[in-house]
Write an enzyme that holds these catalytic residues in place. Sequence first.
Site, mmCIF file in Angstrom:
data_model
loop_
_atom_site.group_PDB
_atom_site.id
_atom_site.type_symbol
_atom_site.label_atom_id
_atom_site.label_comp_id
_atom_site.label_asym_id
_atom_site.label_seq_id
_atom_site.Cartn_x
_atom_site.Cartn_y
_atom_site.Cartn_z
ATOM 1 N N HIS A 195 0.011 0.418 8.896
ATOM 2 C CA HIS A 195 -0.761 1.330 9.754
ATOM 3 C C HIS A 195 -2.091 0.704 10.129
ATOM 4 C CE1 HIS A 195 2.113 3.961 7.714
ATOM 5 N NE2 HIS A 195 2.089 4.664 8.819
ATOM 6 N N TYR A 222 4.769 -0.308 14.720
ATOM 7 C CA TYR A 222 6.195 -0.038 14.967
ATOM 8 C C TYR A 222 6.615 -0.399 16.383
ATOM 9 C CZ TYR A 222 5.194 2.205 10.621
ATOM 10 O OH TYR A 222 4.759 2.415 9.349
#
Length: 801
Positions: A592, A551
């Site tokens: 992730h 992110y």
Amino acid sequence: MQTKVQTDRPISFEEFKAEVLADYKIAVTSRECSLLGRREVLTGKAKFGIFGDGKEVPQLAWAKAFQKGDWRSGYYRDQTFMMALGELTIQQFFAGLYGHTDIHHEPMAAGRQMGGHFATHSLNEDGTWKNLSQQYNSSPDISPTAGQMPRLLGLAQASKIFREVKGIDTTLFSNNGNEIAWGTIGNASTSEGLFWETINAAGVLQVPMVMSVWDDEYGISVHARHQTTKENISAILSGFQTDAEGKGYEIFKVNGWDYPSLVETYQKAAAIAREQHTPVLIHVVQLTQPQGHSTSGSHERYKNAERLAWEAEKDCNHQMRLWMLANNIATEEELSALEESIKKEVRDGKKAAWDAFIGPQKAEQQELINILSAVENTSESGVFIGKIKNDLAAIKEPIRKEILVAARKSLRLLLGENIPEKAQLENWISNYYKKIQPKFSSHLHSESRFSALQVSEVKPVYNANSEEVDGRVVLRDNFDAIFSKYPETLVFGEDSGNIGDVNQGLEGLQEKYGELRVADSGIREATILGQGIGMAMRGLRPIAEIQYLDYLLYALQIMSDDLACVHYRTLGKQKAPLIVRTRGHRLEGIWHSGSPMGGIINLVRGIHVLVPRNMTKAAGFYNTLMAADEPGLIVECLNGYRLKEKMPDNLGEFRVPIGVVETIKEGRDITLVSYGSTLRLVEEAAKDLQTLGIEVEIIDIQSLLPFDIHHDIVKSVAKTNRLLVIDEDVPGGASAYILQQIVDVQNGYQYLDSKPETLSAKAHRPAYSTDGDYFSKPSTEDIVEKVYVMMHETHPLKYPL
Ligand SMILES: Cc1ncc(C[n+]2csc(CCOP(=O)(O)OP(=O)(O)O)c2C)c(N)n1
Ligand SMILES: [Mg+2]
């Protein structure tokens, strides 16, 4: 040029007149600069111009409300404001347009930025802070529209921190948090996500931010109907208005040509923001662009005759003039005389700027001509060199490129000759580069004693009873030590406050240090980053936490466009020593487990990028960055928080040096270079390879930017003669950079007996689950097999397939 009458008593009509006239003088001066500036571009003296014409009058009102200690984060239309503060002279305006590389002439960016990008100086020559609370401050502009917004949030939040957090030495930075951060943006740029993210965050945080929107209905050629719902930014933001229900914004809308209303509005806005720390939005409408958007086009192409006539009538300077006449502030004759004298002043300032800009270059041109004359007389290629010399001499206003092209082409003509004048020319070229190159390339990093490269290693200290704990506990207790040692430290991010981050590296610290120093923030990575930049520019030591490495991409534009080049684009006159904390590499699923390090390192030159393999190393990097004044990104290993590490005694004190690799296993056969989570696989593979009779040497890079400053890797390659780079980024990602550093920069190619190889992840995103990982990222088996094949190629009998 600056005019600011600040007094608490009612002023007389004469004083009022004088102040208005002085304001008008600035508006006309600014306009005249824009008009002449455009001509300078059209006649070829300057390359590009973007000016503040049509936006002068509201900036006069703003400057009256702007106080010492306040900050600006704005865009390219704000020249009148800078002039009204006394921070931009006519000569400096033109120096910026020409790209004068001398900071004494061009204080905004020493010619590194095009004109219209403003900044003040926060640092002394030695890198120490000036007293920012005693000066007007402008953060350095960037060109991406709305890119000024995230940092604006941090500039405003710093006031809140200075007011509410006890124990910070605010002497150089704040007077009880009374400072306002003032933003400006064009109407069209409010379409950008960064605008909305910042507006919302400032409302949530309740920080002293005053946001002006300069609304001229256009964004280059695109009309407001394509930009803004209802074509009205203040109307659609009205839900943010403070009311009995809760805290929000104060919102004003005012005509940009209405001088008295503007003055009143800006005074009101300042009082609200300064005293109550309530954010304010001022929508300044009916502004114009007398010369169109910039020098690269004409607005007659997209504005009809009616619109152009309306713009001429509503021109803010024209309206101010009418208002002055109607209110007996000056007569027609007085104003005409004033305008004439300003025209001359601007012409004179422009000429002075040009002379100062071109003078040194003419001297350099003459120096080279003298050398070329000597070469011409003795060289076999004298005729050709004579022509180059004459062509150079014919250039009336030489730029440095023209001078160097002549020098380098002449030198090429001397290949194979051995005359003393050749050496003279070579020396001249090399000295010229030494003198000129830094004007364009210095200050990417700190060049002061606060450089992170100056921080020396302090090893972690253990005792006989040192406990083995989860890695995250080492990190947590080290953060605790940092927070108690440096009161100006703050950390904020998603889930960083109440629960002490998703992996509990900050567990319990909010209770101990309070909700402002250890804070939860909204899901808004770009403004988390911007918050950090703004606060770091004001002397705080923020740690901006981005929850996962994947992110970081939301914040990467701001890291790249803003943070990475703060120091560079101000020639070292500003800094933002922000630490960006994140975690990543391997866990589960596409978003992730990414490790887009190649993308990151190539976009953030100017920021240190550190990739510690465990939490003790990570903690050591935090301690190092805290001892320096440069921005850094630390990527913690997402799968390492629960692995056991020994707890050091000297928390907050041990330091891992930046740019230094570590050999974690010695071996004679091949050098394996890696970093972060992948190293554990490399270590496992090394054991398997040992059983196959192969002794690998493993080097942990630790710091991707800067990379192996002592060139230790090539020493290993010189011993093993084989190199494999293992990386979990895509093929040709970070591994390409690592290879370039070793093979090209460190000249590793000369020691290689085998092709240097890379082992990376697949080109696609890493798939979910253990199998997804195994089929997407390099595994222990991949490493073993790759190394074995490389060894087989050179010793097929010793390592048979
Ligand atoms: C991210 C980004 N996209 C596009 C551009 C090119 N660009 C420069 S100014 C501009 C229009 C801005 O209009 P507005 O915000 O209304 O400001 P104005 O120039 O009208 O004052 C555009 C599209 C840019 N600089 N940055
Ligand atoms: Mg506009």
